[in-house]
Motif scaffolding. Structure first.
Motif, PDB file in Angstrom:
ATOM      1  N   GLY A   1     158.845 -14.596   7.821  1.00 44.65           N
ATOM      2  CA  GLY A   1     157.770 -15.485   8.228  1.00 44.65           C
ATOM      3  C   GLY A   1     156.659 -15.491   7.196  1.00 44.65           C
ATOM      4  O   GLY A   1     156.488 -14.524   6.443  1.00 44.65           O
ATOM      5  N   ALA A   2     155.914 -16.578   7.122  1.00 45.16           N
ATOM      6  CA  ALA A   2     154.734 -16.662   6.259  1.00 45.16           C
ATOM      7  C   ALA A   2     153.543 -16.102   7.020  1.00 45.16           C
ATOM      8  O   ALA A   2     153.292 -16.504   8.162  1.00 45.16           O
ATOM      9  N   TRP A   3     152.784 -15.195   6.404  1.00 47.51           N
ATOM     10  CA  TRP A   3     151.699 -14.528   7.136  1.00 47.51           C
ATOM     11  C   TRP A   3     150.327 -14.717   6.508  1.00 47.51           C
ATOM     12  O   TRP A   3     149.366 -15.071   7.187  1.00 47.51           O
ATOM     13  N   ALA A   4     150.172 -14.439   5.216  1.00 43.98           N
ATOM     14  CA  ALA A   4     148.840 -14.477   4.609  1.00 43.98           C
ATOM     15  C   ALA A   4     148.936 -14.773   3.121  1.00 43.98           C
ATOM     16  O   ALA A   4     149.995 -14.589   2.500  1.00 43.98           O
ATOM     17  N   HIS A   5     147.819 -15.218   2.545  1.00 45.99           N
ATOM     18  CA  HIS A   5     147.746 -15.583   1.132  1.00 45.99           C
ATOM     19  C   HIS A   5     146.425 -15.064   0.567  1.00 45.99           C
ATOM     20  O   HIS A   5     145.356 -15.518   0.964  1.00 45.99           O
TER      21      HIS A   5
ATOM     22  N   PHE B   1     146.347 -11.103  -9.011  1.00 50.14           N
ATOM     23  CA  PHE B   1     147.586 -11.572  -8.403  1.00 50.14           C
ATOM     24  C   PHE B   1     147.280 -12.627  -7.346  1.00 50.14           C
ATOM     25  O   PHE B   1     146.299 -12.530  -6.612  1.00 50.14           O
ATOM     26  N   ASP B   2     148.141 -13.625  -7.312  1.00 52.47           N
ATOM     27  CA  ASP B   2     148.108 -14.676  -6.300  1.00 52.47           C
ATOM     28  C   ASP B   2     149.266 -14.349  -5.362  1.00 52.47           C
ATOM     29  O   ASP B   2     150.415 -14.715  -5.619  1.00 52.47           O
ATOM     30  N   THR B   3     148.965 -13.647  -4.280  1.00 50.45           N
ATOM     31  CA  THR B   3     149.999 -12.992  -3.471  1.00 50.45           C
ATOM     32  C   THR B   3     150.204 -13.658  -2.129  1.00 50.45           C
ATOM     33  O   THR B   3     149.251 -13.832  -1.356  1.00 50.45           O
ATOM     34  N   ARG B   4     151.458 -14.002  -1.846  1.00 51.80           N
ATOM     35  CA  ARG B   4     151.839 -14.461  -0.516  1.00 51.80           C
ATOM     36  C   ARG B   4     152.439 -13.287   0.255  1.00 51.80           C
ATOM     37  O   ARG B   4     153.319 -12.588  -0.264  1.00 51.80           O
ATOM     38  N   PHE B   5     151.956 -13.083   1.477  1.00 53.11           N
ATOM     39  CA  PHE B   5     152.443 -12.009   2.334  1.00 53.11           C
ATOM     40  C   PHE B   5     153.436 -12.572   3.348  1.00 53.11           C
ATOM     41  O   PHE B   5     153.083 -13.387   4.203  1.00 53.11           O
TER      42      PHE B   5
ATOM     43  N   ILE C   1     148.395  -8.029  12.488  1.00 52.55           N
ATOM     44  CA  ILE C   1     149.716  -7.892  13.099  1.00 52.55           C
ATOM     45  C   ILE C   1     149.606  -7.185  14.443  1.00 52.55           C
ATOM     46  O   ILE C   1     150.233  -7.582  15.431  1.00 52.55           O
ATOM     47  N   ALA C   2     148.795  -6.123  14.477  1.00 53.89           N
ATOM     48  CA  ALA C   2     148.611  -5.390  15.736  1.00 53.89           C
ATOM     49  C   ALA C   2     148.028  -6.294  16.802  1.00 53.89           C
ATOM     50  O   ALA C   2     148.433  -6.245  17.975  1.00 53.89           O
TER      51      ALA C   2
ATOM     52  N   GLY D   1     152.725 -22.428  14.682  1.00 50.52           N
ATOM     53  CA  GLY D   1     151.461 -21.977  15.247  1.00 50.52           C
ATOM     54  C   GLY D   1     150.628 -21.075  14.375  1.00 50.52           C
ATOM     55  O   GLY D   1     149.753 -20.375  14.869  1.00 50.52           O
ATOM     56  N   ARG D   2     150.868 -21.056  13.055  1.00 51.72           N
ATOM     57  CA  ARG D   2     150.054 -20.175  12.211  1.00 51.72           C
ATOM     58  C   ARG D   2     149.572 -20.911  10.968  1.00 51.72           C
ATOM     59  O   ARG D   2     150.376 -21.425  10.195  1.00 51.72           O
ATOM     60  N   ARG D   3     148.276 -20.985  10.809  1.00 44.35           N
ATOM     61  CA  ARG D   3     147.673 -21.561   9.609  1.00 44.35           C
ATOM     62  C   ARG D   3     147.570 -20.477   8.550  1.00 44.35           C
ATOM     63  O   ARG D   3     147.158 -19.358   8.839  1.00 44.35           O
ATOM     64  N   ILE D   4     147.963 -20.791   7.324  1.00 45.31           N
ATOM     65  CA  ILE D   4     147.943 -19.807   6.241  1.00 45.31           C
ATOM     66  C   ILE D   4     146.800 -20.156   5.288  1.00 45.31           C
ATOM     67  O   ILE D   4     146.980 -20.932   4.341  1.00 45.31           O
TER      68      ILE D   4
END
Length: 282
Positions: free
Chosen positions: A159-163, A174-178, A229-230, A245-248
């Motif tokens: 899943g895509a979580w954070a940027h 770094f330009d990191t996708r989590f 996440i918690a 349902g998740r905006r990144i």
């Protein structure tokens, strides 16, 4: 805002104003079911490492040129990942492949399987250790590795979580996708690469508490994502993997000087600024 940590003050004091271009990177936050909820896999980077030495991190690393090669793939197409990450499809493909490759190299956990309904998970043994080494040194590409073993990458489990983007004054940016994924239940223990001196599973709340108490050293993105996440729980994680349902948003902390002291803006500052803008517009 939060005060600038000592390790970042050293960068700031020697900064000549040059802004380094950030490198694309992918991180995979691997979770498993614990006794009281999700546990996360953390690794402590060797103190000899040039970046984030001694910090507890998720598996991940820089995107390599070969990560853009087409691979056997199950799950959302690169165009769908591009929509989630607000980038082009070629970059999106490379990010997904890098997340899976880096996690396998660093932990032996492989989000791929011989078919669309299977996943290998923890891969132990001399053959897999050699494969990890060959991937890490660039002797083989991820595409060649998967094809030679008749494996398909399980992008549907991610899943895509954070940027997050590193602040401008740091020398290594770094330009990191989590990404996020839940490891199927298995008995085998993971291992870690030479980049880390220890790795372990930890309850999410315990990890956040350890960071706040200074027992577990970690950078802001790591701690913030553990807290998110918690709060999201199993349902929120499942929605992220489903892509719904998740905006990144893209988060890049900025340096602010107030009365001679340096501070970094936080996620909460950005959210507050957005809310004020919306309030003015309405």
């Amino acid at each position: 805002m939060r005060p600038l940590p000592d390790r970042l003050m050293a960068y700031l004091e020697s900064w000549d104003g040059t802004v380094a271009a950030p490198r694309d990177a992918a991180t995979l936050m691997v979770l498993r079911e614990g006794d009281t909820g999700f546990e996360a896999l953390l690794m402590r980077r060797q103190r000899s490492m040039a970046f984030a030495s001694g910090m507890h991190v998720f598996p991940g690393g820089s995107v390599q040129p070969t990560d853009g090669e087409p691979v056997p793939w199950v799950g959302p197409a690169p165009a769908e990942w591009a929509h989630r990450w607000d980038c082009d499809p070629d970059q999106a493909r490379a990010l997904v492949v890098a997340a899976v490759r880096e996690t396998f190299e660093e932990t032996g956990i492989l989000f791929a399987g011989p078919g669309p309904d299977s996943v290998l998970g923890v891969c132990a043994g001399a053959e897999w250790t050699e494969a990890r080494r060959a991937l890490e040194t660039g002797e083989i590409t991820m595409a060649a590795f998967l094809a030679a073993r008749g494996l398909v990458l399980r992008a549907d489990l991610l899943g895509a979580w954070a940027h997050w983007i590193t602040p401008e004054f740091e020398p290594r940016r770094f330009d990191t996708r989590f990404f996020i994924a839940v490891l199927p239940e298995q008995e085998l223990a993971h291992t870690h690469s030479t980049e880390a001196d220890v790795s372990f599973w930890i309850d999410l709340a315990d990890a956040v508490t350890g960071a706040d108490q200074g027992v577990i050293a970690m950078m802001t993105p790591t701690r913030h994502n553990l807290e998110l996440i918690a709060a999201a729980g199993p349902e929120g994680v499942a929605r992220a993997v489903a892509g719904a349902g998740r905006r990144i948003p893209t988060i890049q902390p900025r340096l602010v000087e107030i009365n001679g002291r340096h501070w970094l803006t936080t996620v909460e500052d950005a959210d507050m600024a957005t809310a004020k803008t919306v309030e003015k517009e309405t």
